[in-house]
Design a protein around this motif. Structure first.
Motif, PDB file in Angstrom:
ATOM      1  N   ALA A   1       5.336 -17.048  31.295  1.00 27.21           N
ATOM      2  CA  ALA A   1       6.709 -17.509  31.486  1.00 27.21           C
ATOM      3  C   ALA A   1       7.236 -18.152  30.205  1.00 27.21           C
ATOM      4  N   GLU A   2       6.383 -18.927  29.577  1.00 26.72           N
ATOM      5  CA  GLU A   2       6.767 -19.614  28.353  1.00 26.72           C
ATOM      6  C   GLU A   2       7.162 -18.617  27.267  1.00 26.72           C
ATOM      7  N   LEU A   3       6.483 -17.457  27.301  1.00 26.62           N
ATOM      8  CA  LEU A   3       6.738 -16.437  26.289  1.00 26.62           C
ATOM      9  C   LEU A   3       7.846 -15.476  26.710  1.00 26.62           C
ATOM     10  N   GLY A   4       8.305 -15.644  27.949  1.00 27.07           N
ATOM     11  CA  GLY A   4       9.343 -14.737  28.436  1.00 27.07           C
ATOM     12  C   GLY A   4       8.813 -13.336  28.668  1.00 27.07           C
ATOM     13  N   ILE A   5       7.578 -13.248  29.135  1.00 23.68           N
ATOM     14  CA  ILE A   5       6.936 -11.937  29.323  1.00 23.68           C
ATOM     15  C   ILE A   5       6.687 -11.703  30.800  1.00 23.68           C
ATOM     16  N   ARG A   6       7.045 -10.526  31.285  1.00 24.75           N
ATOM     17  CA  ARG A   6       6.668 -10.136  32.638  1.00 24.75           C
ATOM     18  C   ARG A   6       5.778  -8.912  32.534  1.00 24.75           C
ATOM     19  N   VAL A   7       4.647  -8.949  33.216  1.00 25.76           N
ATOM     20  CA  VAL A   7       3.682  -7.855  33.116  1.00 25.76           C
ATOM     21  C   VAL A   7       3.960  -6.809  34.166  1.00 25.76           C
ATOM     22  N   VAL A   8       4.044  -5.565  33.739  1.00 26.24           N
ATOM     23  CA  VAL A   8       4.218  -4.459  34.671  1.00 26.24           C
ATOM     24  C   VAL A   8       2.832  -3.934  35.033  1.00 26.24           C
ATOM     25  N   PRO A   9       2.479  -3.974  36.331  1.00 32.86           N
ATOM     26  CA  PRO A   9       1.134  -3.500  36.712  1.00 32.86           C
ATOM     27  C   PRO A   9       0.960  -2.033  36.339  1.00 32.86           C
ATOM     28  N   THR A  10      -0.259  -1.655  35.995  1.00 32.71           N
ATOM     29  CA  THR A  10      -0.502  -0.289  35.527  1.00 32.71           C
ATOM     30  C   THR A  10      -0.653   0.713  36.644  1.00 32.71           C
ATOM     31  N   GLY A  11      -0.445   0.295  37.896  1.00 34.12           N
ATOM     32  CA  GLY A  11      -0.525   1.278  38.958  1.00 34.12           C
ATOM     33  C   GLY A  11      -1.874   1.321  39.627  1.00 34.12           C
ATOM     34  N   ALA A  12      -2.905   0.910  38.923  1.00 33.34           N
ATOM     35  CA  ALA A  12      -4.212   0.859  39.578  1.00 33.34           C
ATOM     36  C   ALA A  12      -4.233  -0.351  40.501  1.00 33.34           C
ATOM     37  N   PRO A  13      -4.149  -0.126  41.807  1.00 37.14           N
ATOM     38  CA  PRO A  13      -4.062  -1.252  42.737  1.00 37.14           C
ATOM     39  C   PRO A  13      -5.387  -1.997  42.859  1.00 37.14           C
ATOM     40  N   GLY A  14      -6.488  -1.268  42.965  1.00 35.62           N
ATOM     41  CA  GLY A  14      -7.772  -1.930  43.155  1.00 35.62           C
ATOM     42  C   GLY A  14      -8.438  -2.234  41.833  1.00 35.62           C
ATOM     43  N   ARG A  15      -8.695  -3.483  41.607  1.00 37.81           N
ATOM     44  CA  ARG A  15      -9.460  -3.838  40.418  1.00 37.81           C
ATOM     45  C   ARG A  15     -10.931  -3.647  40.689  1.00 37.81           C
ATOM     46  N   PRO A  16     -11.718  -3.395  39.649  1.00 41.49           N
ATOM     47  CA  PRO A  16     -13.161  -3.328  39.857  1.00 41.49           C
ATOM     48  C   PRO A  16     -13.668  -4.611  40.502  1.00 41.49           C
TER      49      PRO A  16
END
Length: 615
Positions: free
Chosen positions: A574-589
């Motif tokens: 938030a401090e950096l003004g960045i929002r992360v777009v998920p890569t589509g892989a729903p399940g993480r290892p």
RNA sequence: GGACCUGUGGUGCAGCCUGGAGUGCACGCCGGCCUGUCAAGCCGGAGGUCGCGGGUUCAAAUCCCGUCAGGUCCGCCA
């Protein structure tokens, strides 16, 4: 090979001697040494041998009662240096004539058993070494490589300073430049949506230093490129970066030759012969590559004259070239077939093999189509002897040479650790290398490279024939670095930009501050950059630069020790003004049970799209 | 983005092709013995989700599919 500087150092603090420095001359001295338990050999309750290791080597300590000592514990041992009893010296150790007796042992730090053996004789999977790099660094191999690297750095600095170069640090937070390697972007906290980038090289910064009158600049500079990793490529790497004013190519080559020769001397103790120079065209003709390995022969041979007038259709090509493989005349058909396969894979139209028999008669699938005279001329041109194999490729010149150049390496290249060191300068690279998708020429080196003065008039008429004033340094088949004389005149720069399809507005927006600076008096200048990781790897006999880097990353860009890269906390984003777009892989290892498992902590990277600097 | 190789006690490997009880080797670890070793030796012991998920099968470390990790390479690296 050994780093004797240590022995001239005066130990201080907890110790009065270094483990590896004790000799018979120290007999009678009572000393304190500090280090790690490398090995111990117990002979009952009252006799044990403890090999104590520090960065200088190993000393055997004779201890009464070593019950609680364990591998890799940190000890301070105080004892008396004495010669070993008759017949028990160990020639494998520098300290093998002596031992430390009547030892008093102080455990400075306990240690769990290490997860892998630090002994030079055992091999460990690299992933395990990297996860516990701090342990791996204790091995002889890593100690040797990192100290060798420091010696190289030191020698390079000496040589550059002797030649009047001044060390200047350039920014790590730089501005995006639209060409070249993919850049690492750094978000600006104070200006959301704007980014710095990490420098892929200090190229523009150092040219501006010339405008700034620094005259001769050097830096042992870190560079970052967000490109896929290889055995000889990491995201971040180190260059000896130099730039000099009022000099031409000969002077630049001289500066660099002096520096790398001094470094090679510092490591090998041997004076380097003068570095050979050949043009790009010569390198292609003789070795089929722009980075020839001169440690061995098997040079390419032009068969154009030898087969002139032959009826054989394949030999009517623009370029017919061969490489002689000594003593390979008895190779079985299967192996020759594999070579043909390999040549096709490399892009040749085919490969003709010829076994040279007694009386220099050729045995080959095409022998019956070759006159006796042609056969004789082929044998003569290649200097082939009975028992040799001759491999012939025909076709367009560059492709033909490159295929044979690769076959030459496949069949003849010695291991990296093989000496001697064969430096080579490759000069007169073409200014351009082909076209991009828009039909614009692509700069072979970079767009500020000065064309060869004799070829200036070809810029508009035959640009692909224009040679440049750029040059590579090659060592044993590895490209060590490259450089060029830069364009300092606006008129020539304009013509090169035009050939590259860069409009005036483009040029202004992309390189405005550089071109602006050049309006205020730019001296003629040129420079070079030596890839230090590769240089040190070659000097260390390593075929992988990770072996000469303290904390390298894996091929997928992970640091197995620290776990980088990792997601940022939401607050930080938030401090950096960045929002992360998920890569589509729903399940993480997900986190498996193993506490040591540093598997990918979720790749929160960017989708494939153009990339942040594509504007 | 693609090709190939690898993943089995802490470490290094064999087993996989040709399915049949976690079977083996070396090192390390723990305990015991041992006063001149040096990768010490001898005796005993502990230690395993066979990377993970799914499928085929009466039965999978082994065969098939997917996936993750490590490596080499192609693309990429002005």
């Amino acid at each position: 090979m050994s780093f004797t500087t240590d022995e001239s150092l005066v130990p201080a603090g907890l110790r009065t001697a270094y483990c590896g420095a004790l000799r018979t001359g120290d007999t009678g001295r009572t000393v304190s040494v500090c280090g790690w338990v490398a090995r111990r050999r117990e002979h009952g309750e009252h006799l044990a041998f403890v090999d104590l290791r520090d960065h200088t080597g190993i000393i055997q300590c004779v201890v009464d009662g070593a019950r609680d000592l364990r591998s890799e514990q940190v000890l301070r041992v105080t004892g008396t240096v004495r010669p070993r009893p008759e017949g028990t010296a160990n020639p494998a150790l520098s300290t093998g004539e002596v031992e430390l007796g009547e030892c008093e042992v102080e455990v400075l730090s306990t240690a769990e058993p290490p997860p892998f053996s630090l002994d030079a004789r055992s091999e460990t999977d690299e992933a395990v070494r990297l996860r516990y790099r701090y342990l791996d660094l204790r091995t002889d191999r890593m100690q040797h490589n990192l100290r060798l690297r420091a010696q190289v750095n030191s020698a390079l600095r000496r040589a550059m300073e002797r030649q009047g170069f001044v060390e200047v640090e350039t920014p790590m937070l730089w501005t995006p430049t639209p060409e070249g390697a993919r850049e690492f972007a750094i978000p600006s906290r104070l200006q959301h949506g704007s980014f710095y980038v990490l420098p892929q090289s200090p190229q523009i910064a150092k040219q501006l230093l010339m405008v700034g009158g620094l005259d001769r600049y050097y830096q042992i500079a870190r560079c970052m490129r967000d490109e896929d990793l290889r055995a000889d490529r990491q995201f971040e790497f180190t260059q000896l970066d130099i730039e000099a004013s009022f000099v031409g190519q000969a002077e630049v080559l001289g500066f660099v030759s002096e520096a790398v020769s001094e470094a090679a001397f510092a490591v090998t103790g041997e004076q380097q012969p003068e570095i050979v120079t050949m043009t790009w065209n010569q390198a292609l003709d003789r070795f089929g590559t722009d980075k020839p390995d001169l440690r061995f022969g098997m040079e390419l041979v032009d068969l154009g004259d030898a087969v002139a007038g032959s009826e054989l259709n394949v030999f009517k090509a623009a370029c017919v070239r061969a490489v002689r493989v000594p003593s390979a005349g008895e190779w079985p058909r299967s192996r020759l077939d594999a070579l043909v396969e390999r040549a096709l894979e490399l892009g040749a139209a085919g490969l003709v093999w010829m076994r040279v028999r007694a009386e220099r008669v050729l045995e080959s699938p095409v022998a019956k189509f070759l006159s006796e005279a042609h056969q004789r001329q082929i044998v003569a041109a290649t200097y082939a002897d009975p028992g040799d194999l001759v491999l012939v490729v025909a076709g367009e010149r560059e492709r033909t040479c490159k295929v044979l150049g690769q076959l030459r390496l496949d069949l003849g290249q010695p291991a990296v650790s093989e000496r001697p060191l064969c430096f080579a300068w490759i000069t007169e690279f073409p200014l351009f290398e082909g076209m991009d998708d828009d039909g614009h020429l692509v700069a072979a080196h970079h767009p500020f490279t000065m064309p060869h003065p004799d070829d200036l008039d070809l810029l508009e008429t035959d640009p692909m024939a224009v040679r440049s004033q750029s040059y590579d340094l090659v060592l044993n088949g590895w490209e060590l670095g490259s450089g060029s004389i830069r364009i300092h005149r606006a008129d020539i720069q304009r013509r090169v930009f035009k050939a590259l399809g860069v409009s005036d507005e483009d040029a202004e927006s992309r390189f405005g501050f550089l071109l602006g600076a050049f309006r205020y008096g730019a001296p003629p200048h040129g420079g070079f950059a030596v890839g230090l990781d590769r240089f040190v790897a070659l000097l260390a006999g390593e075929d992988n630069i990770r072996e000469v880097i303290a904390y390298p990353k894996t091929q997928s860009g992970a640091d197995l020790m620290s776990g980088a890269p990792r997601p940022l906390a939401d607050r930080q984003l938030a401090e950096l003004g960045i929002r992360v777009v998920p890569t589509g892989a729903p399940g993480r290892p997900g986190s498996t049970g193993s506490p040591r498992s540093l598997g990918s902590p979720g790749a929160a990277g960017s989708p494939g799209a153009p990339g942040p600097s594509g504007a």
